[in-house]
Design a protein around this motif. Structure first.
Motif, short mmCIF file in Angstrom:
data_model
loop_
_atom_site.label_atom_id
_atom_site.label_comp_id
_atom_site.label_asym_id
_atom_site.label_seq_id
_atom_site.Cartn_x
_atom_site.Cartn_y
_atom_site.Cartn_z
N ILE A 199 5.09 12.57 1.64
CA ILE A 199 3.80 12.24 1.93
C ILE A 199 2.96 11.53 0.62
O ILE A 199 2.21 10.71 0.88
N ALA A 200 3.02 12.32 -0.41
CA ALA A 200 2.26 11.75 -1.52
C ALA A 200 2.76 10.46 -2.00
O ALA A 200 2.04 9.47 -2.43
N ARG A 201 4.01 10.05 -1.72
CA ARG A 201 4.53 8.73 -2.14
C ARG A 201 3.89 7.78 -1.09
O ARG A 201 3.32 6.73 -1.68
N LYS A 202 3.66 8.01 -0.18
CA LYS A 202 2.84 7.27 0.87
C LYS A 202 1.58 6.93 0.54
O LYS A 202 1.19 5.61 0.69
N VAL A 203 1.07 7.90 0.00
CA VAL A 203 -0.54 7.87 -0.11
C VAL A 203 -0.68 7.02 -1.70
O VAL A 203 -1.46 5.93 -1.76
N PHE A 226 -2.76 3.39 -2.67
CA PHE A 226 -3.55 3.13 -3.46
C PHE A 226 -3.32 2.09 -4.48
O PHE A 226 -4.12 1.63 -5.29
N ALA A 227 -2.09 1.99 -4.52
CA ALA A 227 -1.42 1.16 -5.53
C ALA A 227 -1.09 -0.22 -5.22
O ALA A 227 -0.17 -1.05 -5.81
N GLN A 228 -1.87 -0.92 -4.24
CA GLN A 228 -1.75 -2.10 -3.69
C GLN A 228 -2.12 -3.14 -4.75
O GLN A 228 -2.95 -2.93 -5.60
N PRO A 229 -1.25 -4.36 -4.80
CA PRO A 229 -1.69 -5.36 -5.91
C PRO A 229 -3.25 -5.75 -5.68
O PRO A 229 -3.62 -5.85 -4.50
N GLY A 230 -3.92 -5.88 -6.74
CA GLY A 230 -5.25 -6.51 -6.68
C GLY A 230 -6.23 -5.34 -6.74
O GLY A 230 -7.46 -5.76 -6.59
N SER A 231 -5.66 -4.16 -6.63
CA SER A 231 -6.63 -3.01 -6.50
C SER A 231 -7.42 -2.82 -7.72
O SER A 231 -6.93 -3.13 -8.81
N ALA A 232 -8.63 -2.33 -7.80
CA ALA A 232 -9.36 -2.04 -8.94
C ALA A 232 -8.56 -1.10 -9.77
O ALA A 232 -8.01 -0.15 -9.70
N ARG A 233 -8.50 -1.58 -11.21
CA ARG A 233 -7.78 -0.63 -12.05
C ARG A 233 -8.84 0.02 -13.01
O ARG A 233 -9.77 -0.69 -13.80
N PRO A 234 -8.68 1.46 -12.91
CA PRO A 234 -9.70 2.27 -13.71
C PRO A 234 -9.55 2.24 -15.40
O PRO A 234 -8.40 2.00 -15.87
N SER A 274 1.42 13.39 -12.30
CA SER A 274 2.49 12.13 -11.85
C SER A 274 4.01 12.54 -11.68
O SER A 274 4.56 11.94 -11.10
N GLN A 275 4.22 13.87 -12.35
CA GLN A 275 5.76 14.10 -12.33
C GLN A 275 5.99 15.29 -11.49
O GLN A 275 6.94 15.72 -11.26
N ARG A 322 -5.61 14.78 -5.73
CA ARG A 322 -4.26 14.59 -6.79
C ARG A 322 -3.68 13.28 -6.74
O ARG A 322 -3.30 12.61 -7.43
N SER A 323 -3.51 13.18 -5.32
CA SER A 323 -2.87 11.85 -4.96
C SER A 323 -3.40 10.68 -5.39
O SER A 323 -3.13 9.49 -6.00
N GLN A 324 -4.79 10.42 -5.39
CA GLN A 324 -5.57 9.29 -5.66
C GLN A 324 -5.51 9.24 -7.30
O GLN A 324 -5.59 8.08 -7.83
N ALA A 325 -5.77 10.44 -7.98
CA ALA A 325 -5.72 10.35 -9.34
C ALA A 325 -4.23 9.64 -9.84
O ALA A 325 -4.21 9.08 -10.79
N ILE A 326 -3.10 10.33 -9.16
CA ILE A 326 -1.93 9.91 -9.51
C ILE A 326 -1.73 8.10 -9.36
O ILE A 326 -1.12 7.55 -10.04
N ALA A 327 -2.02 7.88 -8.06
CA ALA A 327 -2.13 6.42 -7.93
C ALA A 327 -2.75 5.62 -8.88
O ALA A 327 -2.19 4.53 -9.25
N LYS A 328 -4.11 6.03 -9.56
CA LYS A 328 -4.54 5.30 -10.49
C LYS A 328 -3.86 5.28 -11.69
O LYS A 328 -3.89 4.27 -12.36
#
Length: 213
Positions: free
Chosen positions: A130-134, A138-146, A163-164, A198-204
């Motif tokens: 499930i985390a991988r789906k999230v 959030f990691a789509q190309p062109g998304s804002a990079r923090p 992230s691990q 957590r998932s959003q943080a990992i995605a960024k």
């Protein structure tokens, strides 16, 4: 202080298993269980649980709608979806409704207990698939990079562990700090990265180019 847990699932054998699991953990306290979301909507506010284990496939209203209503009434309660559904549609509907975590029912007992303890500390536990789906969403190309300059070295180390797939206790053991300190670091990471889970943080983190330091 024990974490108070309630269960909402229309399958009685499942509820009995969950009650047994909770009863075997000294840090958890079973509060209530409901086989009907309609009854849960009437009773849970009075039960005052810290965490609710919620099934999705419930008679009307379904578990997602139940969470949507209850989260407004119980903003301090964390809702952990425990379901057989793996589709992105179900995952994001649950998260949008106010769920903080999402586990599949095939999750092992020890992982479920760890997830309940983690969500009570401010985390957002999810089954790895499930985390991988999230993360992918959030990691789509062109998304804002923090930018990560505001993170301290310790916070970056915690984020790397997240992230691990490390659990809070595993991060604490790795870094030689206490679990409450890990939770504090993670809350600060969320604030600095402007994320809520957590998932959003990992995605960024995964979408951020490697930098020194």
């Amino acid at each position: 202080m024990k974490t108070r847990v309630s269960i909402v699932d229309d399958d009685e054998p499942t509820r009995k298993i969950l009650i047994e699991v909770i009863g075997c953990v000294p840090t958890l306290q079973y509060v209530s269980d409901y086989g009907s979301s309609a009854v849960a909507l009437r009773q849970l506010l009075a039960d005052r649980p810290d965490v609710v284990l919620m099934d999705i496939n419930m008679p009307e209203p379904n578990g997602v709608e139940c969470v949507r209503v209850l989260k407004r009434q119980m903003p301090g309660t964390q809702f952990l979806m425990l379901t057989v559904y793996q589709s992105a549609e179900h995952v994001f509907a649950a998260l949008a409704a106010g769920a903080t975590g999402y586990l599949l029912k095939e999750t092992r007992r020890e992982e479920l207990v760890a997830a309940i303890e983690q969500i009570a500390l401010g985390g957002s536990p999810m089954t790895s698939a499930i985390a991988r789906k999230v993360v992918q969403s959030f990691a789509q190309p062109g998304s804002a990079r923090p930018t990560f300059e505001d993170l301290t070295p310790r916070e970056r180390q915690v984020l790397e562990c997240l992230s691990q797939g490390y659990l809070y206790k595993e991060i604490a053991d790795t870094m030689g700090i206490g679990v409450p300190t890990v939770a504090t670091h993670i809350r600060k990471i969320y604030e600095k990265l402007h994320v809520r889970s957590r998932s959003q943080a990992i995605a960024k983190y995964l979408g951020h180019p490697a930098t020194g330091g």
